[in-house]
Design an enzyme around this catalytic site. Structure first.
Site, PDB file in Angstrom:
ATOM      1  CG  HIS A   1      -0.990   5.707   4.679  1.00 28.08           C
ATOM      2  ND1 HIS A   1      -1.866   5.830   5.544  1.00 28.08           N
ATOM      3  CD2 HIS A   1      -1.630   5.061   3.510  1.00 28.08           C
ATOM      4  CE1 HIS A   1      -3.186   5.402   5.084  1.00 28.08           C
ATOM      5  NE2 HIS A   1      -2.775   4.800   4.151  1.00 28.08           N
TER       6      HIS A   1
ATOM      7  CG  ASP B   1      -1.982   1.141   1.075  1.00 21.75           C
ATOM      8  OD1 ASP B   1      -1.662   2.045   0.417  1.00 21.75           O
ATOM      9  OD2 ASP B   1      -2.846   1.043   1.914  1.00 21.75           O
TER      10      ASP B   1
ATOM     11  N   GLY C   1      -4.927   2.230   7.713  1.00 22.38           N
ATOM     12  CA  GLY C   1      -6.191   1.363   8.485  1.00 22.38           C
ATOM     13  C   GLY C   1      -5.669  -0.036   8.619  1.00 22.38           C
TER      14      GLY C   1
ATOM     15  CB  ILE D   1      -3.238   8.874   8.939  1.00 25.55           C
ATOM     16  CG1 ILE D   1      -3.810   8.439   7.743  1.00 25.55           C
ATOM     17  CG2 ILE D   1      -3.830  10.317   9.407  1.00 25.55           C
ATOM     18  CD1 ILE D   1      -5.265   8.520   7.625  1.00 25.55           C
TER      19      ILE D   1
END
Length: 283
Positions: free
Chosen positions: A193, A188, A211, A208
């Site tokens: 991120h 990913d 998830g 961030i």
């Protein structure tokens, strides 16, 4: 153009994707295996420890589809920095092998108008290559903030399934400040991120954590706390309720119920970041 509701039913694939034992170990490290004690969880982080057989975390099945662009399906024109992972389900029809090849097909199964945004669910079917035998099914729902209000159906509403009693077990896991940099190597590469400017465009003060990294950390912690083999996982589901920043502590609460282990994950401030979790196992 906004969200393209006609994309429902649109598919991509089948595509064959391979992985090996190195990929399995890299993913395990990306979700925190061995971070607290490098001599723990050696079955996940090594392939040559005497008396230890290498295992793979079943949640790695979810990220296999991110290893190829051939499975991407367009469903509108929107700011990608406004897209966040909202919910994730995984059903294992047989255990995931440490290395192998799987045939993947992606399908957009639903698009709901939630008012403040659009909720899009993508289903990934994994089958044993050259057969009709199912391997796993993954359903990922993403929420695109600001893209609601297009007049579509709202879809089903979810309610909390967490028992109204004290949890049976609770553990706290620390994430690393560079956790996202490590996790992204499993496939990913979303700049949300890693890229401060991209994250700011999405309204975040800094990049961030994925998830799916929070999800993988939680799944690993629940399996370990319950002393369950990764290969015993039958299904897992959870709803993301707040972003996590790398370096935060994650506290996972668990309740043993008749339908499986229910769980909930909180961040360093005590806010719920992963909710309505249920993990079931075979046997």
């Amino acid at each position: 153009m906004g969200i393209d509701v006609s994309a429902v039913g649109r598919s991509a694939g089948p595509v064959k994707v391979e992985w090996d034992s190195r990929d399995a170990m890299l993913y395990a490290l990306g979700v925190g295996a061995g971070a607290e004690d490098p001599l723990e969880e050696l079955s996940l982080t090594t392939e040559n420890t005497e008396g230890v057989t290498q295992e793979i975390l079943p949640t790695y099945a979810i990220v296999l589809a991110q290893r190829t662009r051939d499975l991407s399906i367009p469903f509108g024109d929107f700011n990608p920095a406004k897209l966040v992972h909202a919910q994730q389900e995984l059903s294992m029809h047989r255990p995931l092998s440490v290395e192998g090849e799987v045939c993947l097909t992606n399908t957009i199964s639903s698009i709901w108008d939630k008012g403040s945004g659009a909720l899009v669910t993508i289903e990934t079917q994994g089958t044993v290559p050259d057969t009709e035998q199912p391997w796993f099914t993954s359903r990922a729902s993403v929420f695109i903030r600001g893209e609601g209000g297009f007049g579509g159906e709202r879809g089903p509403s979810s309610t909390s399934n967490i028992p109204e009693r004290d949890c049976d077990e609770q553990i706290t896991v620390a994430t690393r400040p560079d956790q996202a940099l490590l996790y992204r190597l499993s496939g990913d590469r979303n700049p949300l991120h890693t890229d401060p400017a991209f994250a700011a465009n999405g309204g975040f003060p800094r990049p961030i954590l994925h998830g799916m990294c929070t999800y993988g950390i939680t799944a690993r912690a629940v399996l370990r706390a319950a002393e369950l083999s990764p290969s015993s996982l039958q299904s897992i589901t959870g709803r993301f309720s707040k972003p996590v920043f790398p370096g935060e502590d994650l506290t996972i609460s668990m309740w043993q119920e008749a339908d499986g282990i229910r769980f909930q994950t909180q961040d360093s401030d005590g806010d719920i970041v992963l909710d309505q979790g249920v993990l079931t196992t075979t046997g």
